[in-house]
Design a protein around this motif. Structure first.
Motif, PDB file in Angstrom:
ATOM      1  N   LEU A   1      -4.346   5.483 -13.219  1.00 51.25           N
ATOM      2  CA  LEU A   1      -5.713   5.955 -13.398  1.00 51.25           C
ATOM      3  C   LEU A   1      -6.693   5.166 -12.531  1.00 51.25           C
ATOM      4  O   LEU A   1      -7.722   5.686 -12.110  1.00 51.25           O
ATOM      5  CB  LEU A   1      -6.091   5.834 -14.880  1.00 51.25           C
ATOM      6  CG  LEU A   1      -7.474   6.325 -15.328  1.00 51.25           C
ATOM      7  CD1 LEU A   1      -7.698   7.767 -14.924  1.00 51.25           C
ATOM      8  CD2 LEU A   1      -7.582   6.170 -16.845  1.00 51.25           C
ATOM      9  N   GLY A   2      -6.355   3.900 -12.257  1.00 53.32           N
ATOM     10  CA  GLY A   2      -7.231   3.066 -11.443  1.00 53.32           C
ATOM     11  C   GLY A   2      -6.974   3.236  -9.959  1.00 53.32           C
ATOM     12  O   GLY A   2      -7.491   4.155  -9.320  1.00 53.32           O
ATOM     13  N   THR A   3      -6.143   2.366  -9.412  1.00 54.72           N
ATOM     14  CA  THR A   3      -5.886   2.393  -7.969  1.00 54.72           C
ATOM     15  C   THR A   3      -4.744   3.312  -7.587  1.00 54.72           C
ATOM     16  O   THR A   3      -4.564   3.621  -6.402  1.00 54.72           O
ATOM     17  CB  THR A   3      -5.543   0.986  -7.482  1.00 54.72           C
ATOM     18  OG1 THR A   3      -4.367   0.525  -8.182  1.00 54.72           O
ATOM     19  CG2 THR A   3      -6.678   0.019  -7.739  1.00 54.72           C
ATOM     20  N   GLY A   4      -3.934   3.727  -8.597  1.00 52.82           N
ATOM     21  CA  GLY A   4      -2.695   4.400  -8.267  1.00 52.82           C
ATOM     22  C   GLY A   4      -1.653   3.366  -7.861  1.00 52.82           C
ATOM     23  O   GLY A   4      -1.981   2.196  -7.612  1.00 52.82           O
ATOM     24  N   PHE A   5      -0.371   3.760  -7.780  1.00 52.77           N
ATOM     25  CA  PHE A   5       0.665   2.778  -7.425  1.00 52.77           C
ATOM     26  C   PHE A   5       1.874   3.471  -6.809  1.00 52.77           C
ATOM     27  O   PHE A   5       2.055   4.678  -6.934  1.00 52.77           O
ATOM     28  CB  PHE A   5       1.093   1.975  -8.656  1.00 52.77           C
ATOM     29  CG  PHE A   5       1.814   2.774  -9.721  1.00 52.77           C
ATOM     30  CD1 PHE A   5       3.192   2.958  -9.674  1.00 52.77           C
ATOM     31  CD2 PHE A   5       1.109   3.340 -10.774  1.00 52.77           C
ATOM     32  CE1 PHE A   5       3.859   3.673 -10.668  1.00 52.77           C
ATOM     33  CE2 PHE A   5       1.761   4.067 -11.764  1.00 52.77           C
ATOM     34  CZ  PHE A   5       3.139   4.241 -11.711  1.00 52.77           C
ATOM     35  N   ARG A   6       2.675   2.651  -6.131  1.00 55.37           N
ATOM     36  CA  ARG A   6       3.972   3.080  -5.628  1.00 55.37           C
ATOM     37  C   ARG A   6       5.064   2.411  -6.448  1.00 55.37           C
ATOM     38  O   ARG A   6       4.879   1.303  -6.944  1.00 55.37           O
ATOM     39  CB  ARG A   6       4.117   2.735  -4.142  1.00 55.37           C
ATOM     40  CG  ARG A   6       3.151   3.541  -3.267  1.00 55.37           C
ATOM     41  CD  ARG A   6       3.343   3.302  -1.786  1.00 55.37           C
ATOM     42  NE  ARG A   6       2.491   4.198  -1.007  1.00 55.37           N
ATOM     43  CZ  ARG A   6       2.824   5.431  -0.658  1.00 55.37           C
ATOM     44  NH1 ARG A   6       4.034   5.914  -0.998  1.00 55.37           N
ATOM     45  NH2 ARG A   6       1.986   6.189   0.024  1.00 55.37           N
ATOM     46  N   ARG A   7       6.184   3.090  -6.596  1.00 54.60           N
ATOM     47  CA  ARG A   7       7.242   2.653  -7.505  1.00 54.60           C
ATOM     48  C   ARG A   7       7.643   1.198  -7.304  1.00 54.60           C
ATOM     49  O   ARG A   7       7.574   0.382  -8.238  1.00 54.60           O
ATOM     50  CB  ARG A   7       8.475   3.542  -7.335  1.00 54.60           C
ATOM     51  CG  ARG A   7       9.649   3.114  -8.212  1.00 54.60           C
ATOM     52  CD  ARG A   7      10.986   3.666  -7.719  1.00 54.60           C
ATOM     53  NE  ARG A   7      12.082   3.257  -8.575  1.00 54.60           N
ATOM     54  CZ  ARG A   7      12.725   2.089  -8.465  1.00 54.60           C
ATOM     55  NH1 ARG A   7      12.362   1.211  -7.534  1.00 54.60           N
ATOM     56  NH2 ARG A   7      13.707   1.779  -9.297  1.00 54.60           N
TER      57      ARG A   7
ATOM     58  N   GLU B   1       3.092   8.285  -4.286  1.00 54.91           N
ATOM     59  CA  GLU B   1       2.067   7.558  -5.036  1.00 54.91           C
ATOM     60  C   GLU B   1       1.817   8.241  -6.374  1.00 54.91           C
ATOM     61  O   GLU B   1       1.699   9.469  -6.441  1.00 54.91           O
ATOM     62  CB  GLU B   1       0.770   7.489  -4.232  1.00 54.91           C
ATOM     63  CG  GLU B   1      -0.258   6.549  -4.846  1.00 54.91           C
ATOM     64  CD  GLU B   1      -1.414   6.248  -3.906  1.00 54.91           C
ATOM     65  OE1 GLU B   1      -1.495   5.124  -3.400  1.00 54.91           O
ATOM     66  OE2 GLU B   1      -2.239   7.162  -3.679  1.00 54.91           O
ATOM     67  N   TYR B   2       1.739   7.408  -7.415  1.00 58.94           N
ATOM     68  CA  TYR B   2       1.519   7.902  -8.773  1.00 58.94           C
ATOM     69  C   TYR B   2       0.031   7.790  -9.107  1.00 58.94           C
ATOM     70  O   TYR B   2      -0.565   6.708  -9.001  1.00 58.94           O
ATOM     71  CB  TYR B   2       2.335   7.089  -9.785  1.00 58.94           C
ATOM     72  CG  TYR B   2       3.832   7.268  -9.654  1.00 58.94           C
ATOM     73  CD1 TYR B   2       4.506   8.178 -10.465  1.00 58.94           C
ATOM     74  CD2 TYR B   2       4.566   6.541  -8.722  1.00 58.94           C
ATOM     75  CE1 TYR B   2       5.886   8.353 -10.355  1.00 58.94           C
ATOM     76  CE2 TYR B   2       5.939   6.705  -8.604  1.00 58.94           C
ATOM     77  CZ  TYR B   2       6.585   7.615  -9.424  1.00 58.94           C
ATOM     78  OH  TYR B   2       7.944   7.791  -9.305  1.00 58.94           O
ATOM     79  N   ARG B   3      -0.565   8.916  -9.538  1.00 58.50           N
ATOM     80  CA  ARG B   3      -1.985   8.933  -9.898  1.00 58.50           C
ATOM     81  C   ARG B   3      -2.233   9.875 -11.067  1.00 58.50           C
ATOM     82  O   ARG B   3      -1.514  10.866 -11.247  1.00 58.50           O
ATOM     83  CB  ARG B   3      -2.852   9.376  -8.708  1.00 58.50           C
ATOM     84  CG  ARG B   3      -3.054   8.311  -7.645  1.00 58.50           C
ATOM     85  CD  ARG B   3      -4.121   8.729  -6.658  1.00 58.50           C
ATOM     86  NE  ARG B   3      -4.372   7.698  -5.666  1.00 58.50           N
ATOM     87  CZ  ARG B   3      -5.226   6.690  -5.840  1.00 58.50           C
ATOM     88  NH1 ARG B   3      -5.891   6.586  -6.989  1.00 58.50           N
ATOM     89  NH2 ARG B   3      -5.408   5.790  -4.889  1.00 58.50           N
ATOM     90  N   VAL B   4      -3.271   9.567 -11.831  1.00 56.73           N
ATOM     91  CA  VAL B   4      -3.748  10.491 -12.864  1.00 56.73           C
ATOM     92  C   VAL B   4      -4.765  11.413 -12.219  1.00 56.73           C
ATOM     93  O   VAL B   4      -5.761  10.955 -11.652  1.00 56.73           O
ATOM     94  CB  VAL B   4      -4.398   9.722 -14.051  1.00 56.73           C
ATOM     95  CG1 VAL B   4      -5.043  10.705 -15.025  1.00 56.73           C
ATOM     96  CG2 VAL B   4      -3.362   8.869 -14.759  1.00 56.73           C
ATOM     97  N   GLU B   5      -4.518  12.720 -12.329  1.00 59.68           N
ATOM     98  CA  GLU B   5      -5.405  13.703 -11.686  1.00 59.68           C
ATOM     99  C   GLU B   5      -6.203  14.518 -12.703  1.00 59.68           C
ATOM    100  O   GLU B   5      -7.247  15.065 -12.366  1.00 59.68           O
ATOM    101  CB  GLU B   5      -4.583  14.650 -10.803  1.00 59.68           C
ATOM    102  CG  GLU B   5      -3.903  13.936  -9.641  1.00 59.68           C
ATOM    103  CD  GLU B   5      -3.076  14.868  -8.781  1.00 59.68           C
ATOM    104  OE1 GLU B   5      -2.722  14.489  -7.647  1.00 59.68           O
ATOM    105  OE2 GLU B   5      -2.776  16.007  -9.243  1.00 59.68           O
TER     106      GLU B   5
END
Length: 836
Positions: free
Chosen positions: A429-435, A485-489
């Protein structure tokens, strides 16, 4: 990292701080100057000192010295400028102070502000908790202060912001207050993950923890600093705090004691102690005891109205703050409190502390004693008020353990995956991340160092698709994977997650309000559900009558008198700690050998003599079992002296293993000293002992079979499901009840059990029941100890003094308090006649 100031500038700043320190208090203690020097050297670690010795200034003045050395001084020419302008000119966020309780933030902020103002440092200082006003929150979204006080939950919320990297770009130090309070909980694990994220952005971040009353200091320091950290610096308070522990001794000691009946009988001896002190705190172990003692004091001394108060976590925020202010300025003569006043706040005027009932732990007694004499060099004194005579043995044992330094350890959870799932959504939800990047980061948090690739991939699949069982339900796909990249959309997911951040598992509560609208506080839903309109009860020191329950609110009116129920909160059956249990066993062995040490052991000598005469007084390496027949049936009394929590598991385990040899049903009762098994036919004890009654083999399987482990795991899963974001507690003003939450999480539990048994959160629920609720490790340790002990099996004609409290506890569940008192009185008279 910002360029460090010169050595000469640091030396000048230290002289200025020492000069201020000596002008207001005294010369700093050696451990305080050690902490300042360690900070200047770029070290991280743990400051360990007893309550009231100056840990706060030891940690805080290191950054303050650094700020002075950099010349961050207020401009005298701008002394009249507004706070808003001064805040704009202050340095960006430099220090983060994490506190376990938002109620402590205000008091801590005041303590930290004093040296800033005295030394003229141009720093802004603010709090950010659930209690922070919206106006202050709004300006903090644009620019954080130089030093920010916050909680683990509010820090997680900050990490859910898209601009969080910029907000923490100048952070140089994190100080975690009361680290021992966070360490053994999921909130501690949450804090570890947040610190791992901050260290990724700020590799040279200095981290310091403050801790008191803890047995595993080195482990606590290593956990705080993370798996990849160098050896932490551990600084211990120099001068050992002086403690005085005494007891109110009953005028007569009954040889057949039972739990709870003695407490208020000591009121006449408590009153002179409260009268003789300018200010005192009377601690209890339950909120119901708090209400009863407050009413009893007020009834005995009506002239104290307005000068005594009560304090517990269910009271409203304004009520609690009024009480805390009254203690700090010396206006209140006595406050009756639960553990809500255990931590942090400095109540210097408090002269005496009283503890109703056994403290159940050495650290807890030290913490509460430290509320009095809350200043360096002063003696902290606590007077214990037993609620039954055998608690005097616990007081004597606690004092001996304190003198020997046998303090309880707090073990951090290992891989709580519900916390990890929540954190992953927060970062997405913040910066997003990679595994791989986030996996590397979370493994630097000690509690998550052993997370495997498979477990991490399961967590990622769970937040993106809902796992195997929920993949067809779009609402469980909370995080999107785009180009690695993992993100909340989804905005709804984002809003719900921000509202659900945190790991505190509070009991389902109902708001208590007068019909005219004034809010009194919160009471357990389970208690209110047993009341009918017109029933009376005590709450917030007032006799109340229930009018109706509607929309999670209990509407009440004042009652003229109250003879009815008192709210019962969880905590009344607090278990004896392993350290205190071992000290109790040692005290009984000393008594058996004729070595009475202390007035408490002398007072209970009639009980112990009769126990020895009718059966045996067990030593540390002995295991006593008594077999007795009464009109109720055949009794087996086991005395492991391992504490209620362990005994609950042992009672269920032994009942199961005995029932495999005889077709019968066992009624089980436990207390901190022993276990009672009651059956209509004799139990084949000798055969069961021969076949492994005390064996630790198949312990987990047998405990799970003996208890309603599935139902316990379902209730534990409710907490896990909430933390992991599987169930939503509801929006403000439309929160879900515990019944609704249990139904939602119970349905998910059944789905996983039937269709996804490999679900890691499903497995975690069972493990937490065994490891944390039933303390399987301590269960196994106790069985091993009993297996090595000398077994003493005695046939007793009648219940002994050690067995009698177990009989009463079993009867307590079936009869009202009035009938129980009458029946116990008849039983006691019969036993006393037999004893002569």
């Amino acid at each position: 990292m910002t360029d460090a100031p010169s050595r000469a500038a640091v030396a000048r700043a230290k002289r200025a701080v020492r000069g201020w320190f000596e002008s207001t208090v005294r010369s700093p203690f050696r451990f305080q100057t050690q902490a300042w020097n360690a900070y200047a050297n770029g070290e991280s670690g743990l400051i360990h000192a007893t309550t009231g010795t100056g840990k706060t200034l030891a940690a805080w003045l290191g950054p303050v010295i650094d700020g002075l050395a950099r010349g961050e001084i207020r401009d005298p020419a701008k002394a009249g400028e507004t706070e808003t302008k001064r805040r704009r000119r202050s340095p960006p966020l430099r220090v983060l102070w994490i506190t376990p309780l938002r109620a402590l933030a205000g008091d801590t902020e005041h303590s930290l502000r004093v040296p800033l103002d005295a030394l003229g440092l141009n720093w802004s200082l603010e709090s950010r908790t659930g209690d922070t006003a919206s106006k202050i929150r709004s300006r903090q979204t644009k620019r954080l202060p130089t030093a920010l006080l916050t909680t683990p939950e509010s820090l997680s919320l900050a990490l859910a912001r898209t601009d969080c990297v910029e907000q923490f770009a100048h952070l140089e130090c994190v100080i975690v207050d009361e680290w021992h309070e966070l360490l053994g909980s999921k909130r501690g694990s949450q804090t570890e993950l947040c610190l791992a994220r901050l260290r990724r952005w700020r590799p040279f971040l200095k981290t310091w923890g403050l801790s008191a009353t803890l047995g595993n200091i080195d482990e606590a320091a290593e956990t705080l600093l993370g798996a990849d950290a160098e050896i932490p610096t551990v600084i211990s308070g120099g001068r050992r705090k002086k403690y005085a522990v005494d007891s109110i001794l009953p005028e007569t000691v009954e040889r057949f004691p039972w739990s709870g009946h003695l407490g208020l009988k000591q009121l006449d001896q408590v009153l002179p102690i409260v009268e003789g002190a300018a200010s005192s705190i009377l601690f209890t172990n339950t909120r119901s005891q708090t209400e009863l003692w407050y009413q009893a004091l007020l009834k005995a001394r009506p002239d104290w109205a307005g000068r005594i108060a009560l304090h517990h976590g269910s009271l409203g925020k304004e009520s609690r703050r009024w009480v805390e202010a009254g203690l700090k300025n010396g206006e209140l003569k006595c406050v009756v409190s639960t553990s809500s006043l255990d931590l942090g706040v400095d109540f210097a005027p408090v002269e005496r502390v009283l503890q109703v009932g056994s403290p159940k732990g050495v650290a807890r007694l030290l913490q509460r004693a430290g509320r009095s004499g809350h200043a360096p060099g002063q003696t902290s004194r606590v007077t214990c008020v037993p609620t039954h005579a055998l608690e005097l043995v616990e007081v004597a044992a606690a004092r001996a353990a304190m003198e020997a330094g046998a303090i309880e350890a707090r073990t951090p959870p290992r891989k709580p995956l519900d916390v990890l799932v929540q954190h992953a959504v927060t970062i997405a939800l913040g910066t997003g991340f990679r595994r791989d990047e986030l996996l590397e980061e979370i493994r630097t948090a000690s509690s998550f160092a052993a997370v495997t690739d498979a477990e991490w991939d399961w967590c990622l699949d769970f937040i993106t698709r809902g796992g195997e069982a929920l993949r067809n339900y779009p609402e469980y796909s909370r995080v999107a994977l785009r180009e690695g990249e993992y993100r909340v959309e989804d905005k709804t997911v984002a809003r719900r997650h921000r509202m659900s951040i945190g790991t505190i598992a509070s009991d389902a509560a109902v708001e208590v309000r007068f019909l005219k609208g004034a809010r009194l506080g919160m009471v357990e839903e389970a208690f209110v559900s047993r009341l009918k309109p017109g029933d009376k009860f005590l709450f917030a020191g007032r006799p109340l009558e229930l009018v109706k329950v509607f929309e999670m609110k209990a509407w009440v009116r004042k009652a003229k008198g109250v003879t009815g129920a008192v709210p019962r909160w969880s905590g009344g059956r607090m278990p004896l700690s392993s350290e205190l249990a071992a000290a109790v066993r040692s005290k009984l062995e000393e008594a058996r050998d004729g070595n009475d040490r202390g007035p408490e052991m002398t007072a209970v000598r009639p009980i112990l003599d009769l126990q020895q005469r009718w059966s045996h007084l067990p030593g540390r390496d002995e295991f006593l079992i008594e077999r007795t027949k009464t009109r109720d049936g055949h009794h087996l009394f086991f005395f492991p002296f391992a504490g209620r929590q362990v005994h609950e598991g042992l009672g269920a385990l032994w009942a199961l293993r005995l029932s495999r040899k005889v077709s019968t049903t066992f009624a089980v009762a436990v207390n901190d000293y022993g276990v009672e098994l009651l059956s209509p036919v004799p139990a084949p004890l000798e055969a069961a002992l021969k076949d492994g009654l005390l064996s630790p083999e198949r312990l987990r399987e047998d405990v799970a079979e003996s208890l309603n482990a599935v139902e316990m795991a379902k209730r534990q899963f409710r907490e896990i499901a909430r933390v992991a974001g599987l169930v939503f507690t509801g929006y403000p003003g439309a929160g879900k009840s515990a019944k609704q939450m249990q139904a939602s999480s119970g349905l998910l539990y059944d789905v996983f059990q039937n269709y996804d048994p490999g679900n890691l959160l499903f497995k975690q629920a069972t493990e937490e029941v065994l490891d944390r609720q039933l303390d399987a490790a301590r269960l196994e340790e106790t069985l091993n100890r009993l297996g090595r002990a000398r077994l003493i099996l005695n046939e007793c004609r009648r219940p002994t003094p050690l067995a009698f409290p177990l009989l009463v506890d079993r009867m307590r569940e079936r009869v009202s308090s009035e009938k129980l008192s009458d029946r116990v009185k008849r039983m006691t008279l019969q036993l006393e006649r037999a004893a002569g």
